[in-house]
Design a protein around this motif. Structure first.
Motif, PDB file in Angstrom:
ATOM      1  N   ASN A  32       0.829  -3.914 -15.135  1.00  0.00           N
ATOM      2  CA  ASN A  32       0.589  -4.380 -16.314  1.00  0.00           C
ATOM      3  C   ASN A  32       0.563  -4.222 -17.629  1.00  0.00           C
ATOM      4  N   LEU A  33       1.204  -4.722 -17.595  1.00  0.00           N
ATOM      5  CA  LEU A  33       1.680  -5.045 -18.934  1.00  0.00           C
ATOM      6  C   LEU A  33       2.802  -6.426 -18.962  1.00  0.00           C
ATOM      7  N   ASP A  34       2.457  -6.796 -20.253  1.00  0.00           N
ATOM      8  CA  ASP A  34       2.467  -9.189 -19.962  1.00  0.00           C
ATOM      9  C   ASP A  34       4.449  -8.624 -20.850  1.00  0.00           C
ATOM     10  N   TRP A  35       5.141  -9.459 -20.520  1.00  0.00           N
ATOM     11  CA  TRP A  35       6.766 -10.044 -21.060  1.00  0.00           C
ATOM     12  C   TRP A  35       6.131 -10.518 -21.857  1.00  0.00           C
ATOM     13  N   ASN A  36       5.693 -11.706 -22.767  1.00  0.00           N
ATOM     14  CA  ASN A  36       5.280 -12.319 -23.746  1.00  0.00           C
ATOM     15  C   ASN A  36       4.544 -11.796 -24.372  1.00  0.00           C
ATOM     16  N   LYS A  37       3.912 -11.189 -24.073  1.00  0.00           N
ATOM     17  CA  LYS A  37       2.928  -9.973 -25.350  1.00  0.00           C
ATOM     18  C   LYS A  37       4.521  -8.954 -25.843  1.00  0.00           C
ATOM     19  N   ILE A  38       4.740  -8.273 -25.210  1.00  0.00           N
ATOM     20  CA  ILE A  38       6.323  -7.453 -26.011  1.00  0.00           C
ATOM     21  C   ILE A  38       7.115  -8.596 -26.594  1.00  0.00           C
ATOM     22  N   LEU A  39       7.379 -10.049 -26.452  1.00  0.00           N
ATOM     23  CA  LEU A  39       8.295 -10.777 -26.835  1.00  0.00           C
ATOM     24  C   LEU A  39       8.329 -11.094 -28.253  1.00  0.00           C
ATOM     25  N   GLU A  40       6.591 -11.355 -28.067  1.00  0.00           N
ATOM     26  CA  GLU A  40       6.118 -11.887 -29.537  1.00  0.00           C
ATOM     27  C   GLU A  40       6.056 -10.601 -30.241  1.00  0.00           C
ATOM     28  N   LYS A  41       5.983  -9.574 -30.141  1.00  0.00           N
ATOM     29  CA  LYS A  41       6.101  -8.278 -30.920  1.00  0.00           C
ATOM     30  C   LYS A  41       7.417  -8.086 -30.987  1.00  0.00           C
ATOM     31  N   LEU A  42       8.553  -8.392 -30.532  1.00  0.00           N
ATOM     32  CA  LEU A  42       9.961  -8.620 -30.873  1.00  0.00           C
ATOM     33  C   LEU A  42      10.576  -9.134 -31.727  1.00  0.00           C
ATOM     34  N   LEU A  43      10.040 -10.448 -31.638  1.00  0.00           N
ATOM     35  CA  LEU A  43      10.177 -10.905 -32.369  1.00  0.00           C
ATOM     36  C   LEU A  43      10.100 -10.703 -34.227  1.00  0.00           C
ATOM     37  N   LYS A  44       8.867  -9.996 -34.043  1.00  0.00           N
ATOM     38  CA  LYS A  44       8.480  -9.837 -35.571  1.00  0.00           C
ATOM     39  C   LYS A  44       9.101  -8.941 -36.087  1.00  0.00           C
ATOM     40  N   ASN A  45      10.035  -8.387 -35.117  1.00  0.00           N
ATOM     41  CA  ASN A  45      10.596  -6.815 -35.359  1.00  0.00           C
ATOM     42  C   ASN A  45      12.431  -7.083 -35.358  1.00  0.00           C
ATOM     43  N   PRO A  46      12.845  -7.412 -36.342  1.00  0.00           N
ATOM     44  CA  PRO A  46      14.321  -7.858 -35.123  1.00  0.00           C
ATOM     45  C   PRO A  46      15.101  -6.585 -36.036  1.00  0.00           C
ATOM     46  N   LEU A  47      14.684  -5.767 -36.717  1.00  0.00           N
ATOM     47  CA  LEU A  47      15.398  -4.443 -36.676  1.00  0.00           C
ATOM     48  C   LEU A  47      15.551  -3.757 -35.506  1.00  0.00           C
TER      49      LEU A  47
END
Length: 187
Positions: A32-47
């Motif tokens: 039930n987790l969505d990769w696109n939402k995870i990707l969105e968070k990752l792209l805001k956190n380069p570290l």
């Protein structure tokens, strides 16, 4: 110029593609987790992307294992079948490393984890990981050691044998070629 804790855009893209492939291949780890939402968070956190790259570079095969509603964070663990190869032969912490008079390992698990920007799994996290698959059937992994044990010179590690998670103790300054540590990262 790219600093030590930054990845080039090409490196980021390669890592994110690899993480997406692993995510899609192992859906049982993150129902039930969505990769696109995870990707969105990752792209805001380069570290955090850099830390995931360190997990990958050292053989951890990081993957999403859950979402914490309380903190609004996705949780990544090292999901390699065996303890990450690039993080083995380490004693537990700096104090243990300092105490060795000879045959010192290259480093220690707590310092390496901090340098990578990750946390070592706790016993409960390690047991939770084992519910997602079979990990450390030939290796073992240091896990967070309670202060009461560490103050006495010990540290704990775990593995999976005989369809059971075993938690053991050892001197914190010990190290073995088959023992590393597994990391956790929250994004």
């Amino acid at each position: 110029m790219v600093s030590k804790i930054e990845l080039s855009l090409e490196q980021q893209q390669e890592l994110l593609e690899l993480l997406q492939i692993r995510f899609e291949k192992n859906k049982q780890r993150h129902k039930n987790l969505d990769w696109n939402k995870i990707l969105e968070k990752l792209l805001k956190n380069p570290l955090k992307i850099w830390s995931l790259n360190e997990m990958e570079r050292t053989g951890g095969e990081p993957d999403v294992i859950g979402f914490d509603d309380g903190t609004n964070e996705y949780i990544f663990y090292d999901c390699a079948a065996e303890s990450p190869k690039g993080r083995r032969s380490l004693c537990y912490d700096q104090e243990a490393w300092d105490s060795r008079k000879e045959y010192k390992p290259e480093n220690n698990a707590i310092t390496v984890a901090a340098e990578m920007g990750v946390e070592i799994l706790s016993e409960s996290e390690y047991r939770g990981l084992q519910e997602l698959g079979k990990f450390d059937s030939r290796t073992s992994s240091w896990i967070k050691t309670p202060d009461t044990i560490r103050k006495l010179g010990g540290a704990i590690f775990a593995d999976y044998r005989y369809n059971t998670v075993f938690v053991y103790h050892n001197g914190a300054s010990s190290y073995y070629s088959g023992r590393g540590f597994r990391g956790s990262l929250r994004v």
